[in-house]
Scaffold this motif. Structure first.
Motif, PDB file in Angstrom:
ATOM      1  N   ARG A   1       0.838  -1.191   0.000  1.00 26.68           N
ATOM      2  CA  ARG A   1       0.000   0.000   0.000  1.00 26.68           C
ATOM      3  C   ARG A   1       0.873   1.240   0.000  1.00 26.68           C
ATOM      4  NH1 ARG A   1      -3.488  -0.256   5.002  1.00 26.68           N
ATOM      5  NH2 ARG A   1      -1.542  -0.950   5.872  1.00 26.68           N
ATOM      6  N   PRO A   2       1.227   1.749  -1.172  1.00 25.24           N
ATOM      7  CA  PRO A   2       2.051   2.965  -1.233  1.00 25.24           C
ATOM      8  C   PRO A   2       1.334   4.157  -0.610  1.00 25.24           C
ATOM      9  CG  PRO A   2       2.008   1.868  -3.357  1.00 25.24           C
ATOM     10  CD  PRO A   2       0.973   1.203  -2.501  1.00 25.24           C
ATOM     11  N   HIS A   3       2.107   4.980   0.085  1.00 25.81           N
ATOM     12  CA  HIS A   3       1.629   6.232   0.669  1.00 25.81           C
ATOM     13  C   HIS A   3       1.990   7.330  -0.317  1.00 25.81           C
ATOM     14  CE1 HIS A   3       0.832   9.243   3.757  1.00 25.81           C
ATOM     15  NE2 HIS A   3       1.960   9.821   3.395  1.00 25.81           N
TER      16      HIS A   3
ATOM     17  N   GLY B   1      -1.173  10.206  12.139  1.00 21.28           N
ATOM     18  CA  GLY B   1      -2.134   9.171  12.492  1.00 21.28           C
ATOM     19  C   GLY B   1      -1.939   7.841  11.813  1.00 21.28           C
ATOM     20  N   HIS B   2      -0.830   7.652  11.145  1.00 18.92           N
ATOM     21  CA  HIS B   2      -0.565   6.360  10.520  1.00 18.92           C
ATOM     22  C   HIS B   2       0.929   6.100  10.540  1.00 18.92           C
ATOM     23  CE1 HIS B   2       0.458   8.458   6.661  1.00 18.92           C
ATOM     24  NE2 HIS B   2      -0.358   9.333   7.194  1.00 18.92           N
ATOM     25  N   ALA B   3       1.314   4.914  10.126  1.00 14.74           N
ATOM     26  CA  ALA B   3       2.720   4.518  10.121  1.00 14.74           C
ATOM     27  C   ALA B   3       3.124   4.161   8.704  1.00 14.74           C
ATOM     28  CB  ALA B   3       2.942   3.318  11.042  1.00 14.74           C
ATOM     29  N   HIS B   4       4.320   4.573   8.336  1.00 16.45           N
ATOM     30  CA  HIS B   4       4.826   4.168   7.038  1.00 16.45           C
ATOM     31  C   HIS B   4       6.337   4.053   7.082  1.00 16.45           C
ATOM     32  CE1 HIS B   4       3.873   8.605   6.538  1.00 16.45           C
ATOM     33  NE2 HIS B   4       5.170   8.589   6.535  1.00 16.45           N
TER      34      HIS B   4
ATOM     35  N   HIS C   1       9.414   5.503  -2.573  1.00 14.07           N
ATOM     36  CA  HIS C   1       8.177   5.945  -1.950  1.00 14.07           C
ATOM     37  C   HIS C   1       8.081   5.369  -0.534  1.00 14.07           C
ATOM     38  CE1 HIS C   1       7.215   1.989  -3.641  1.00 14.07           C
ATOM     39  NE2 HIS C   1       6.330   1.903  -2.660  1.00 14.07           N
ATOM     40  N   TYR C   2       7.001   5.668   0.152  1.00 11.98           N
ATOM     41  CA  TYR C   2       6.726   5.102   1.476  1.00 11.98           C
ATOM     42  C   TYR C   2       5.536   4.173   1.370  1.00 11.98           C
ATOM     43  CZ  TYR C   2       9.937   8.417   3.556  1.00 11.98           C
ATOM     44  OH  TYR C   2      11.054   9.107   3.886  1.00 11.98           O
ATOM     45  N   ASP C   3       5.559   3.083   2.150  1.00 15.14           N
ATOM     46  CA  ASP C   3       4.436   2.156   2.233  1.00 15.14           C
ATOM     47  C   ASP C   3       3.737   2.335   3.570  1.00 15.14           C
ATOM     48  OD1 ASP C   3       5.000   1.040  -0.214  1.00 15.14           O
ATOM     49  OD2 ASP C   3       5.896  -0.787   0.592  1.00 15.14           O
ATOM     50  N   GLU C   4       2.419   2.216   3.548  1.00 14.29           N
ATOM     51  CA  GLU C   4       1.613   2.252   4.765  1.00 14.29           C
ATOM     52  C   GLU C   4       1.757   0.936   5.521  1.00 14.29           C
ATOM     53  OE1 GLU C   4      -0.108   4.714   5.957  1.00 14.29           O
ATOM     54  OE2 GLU C   4      -0.279   6.046   4.228  1.00 14.29           O
ATOM     55  N   CYS C   5       1.723   1.008   6.838  1.00  6.49           N
ATOM     56  CA  CYS C   5       1.720  -0.188   7.687  1.00  6.49           C
ATOM     57  C   CYS C   5       0.548  -0.100   8.638  1.00  6.49           C
ATOM     58  CB  CYS C   5       3.006  -0.283   8.498  1.00  6.49           C
ATOM     59  SG  CYS C   5       4.410  -0.871   7.557  1.00  6.49           S
TER      60      CYS C   5
END
Length: 101
Positions: A8-10, A38-41, A47-51
């Motif tokens: 899930r790319p951020h 409010g989220h972690a990546h 890029h950054y991925d959501e966790c």
């Protein structure tokens, strides 16, 4: 913490995370997640991925300021409580300290 194999790319993230970027970090398996808005990546290539951070408990840095009505920080509804935007973090009161959200 819940983990997922879904990629899930951020998107739209211009800030570069690192050990001194000012955001709380937590080890998550083979990488470090940064708690932000409010989220972690975490960094993944260009890029950054959501966790998923459900159930994650990360204590915020100690500070003397008490968050509440009229404290000067914006309150954001988060489930059954309010988080307070503080120096690029979201803090929530928890048993005598603040958690990063």
């Amino acid at each position: 913490m819940t983990t997922t194999t879904e990629h899930r790319p951020h998107t739209g993230h211009e800030h570069a995370h690192a050990g001194d970027c000012g955001h709380a970090s937590v080890q998550h398996g083979d990488h470090v997640d940064y708690l932000h808005d409010g989220h972690a990546h975490h960094g993944h290539g260009d890029h950054y991925d959501e966790c998923d951070i459900e159930g994650l408990h990360v204590e915020a840095e100690a500070h003397e300021h008490t968050h509440g009505d009229g404290c000067g920080h914006e309150a954001v509804a988060h489930g059954d409580h309010a988080d307070y935007l503080h120096d690029g973090h979201r803090h929530a009161g928890h048993e005598g300290h603040y958690d990063e959200h």
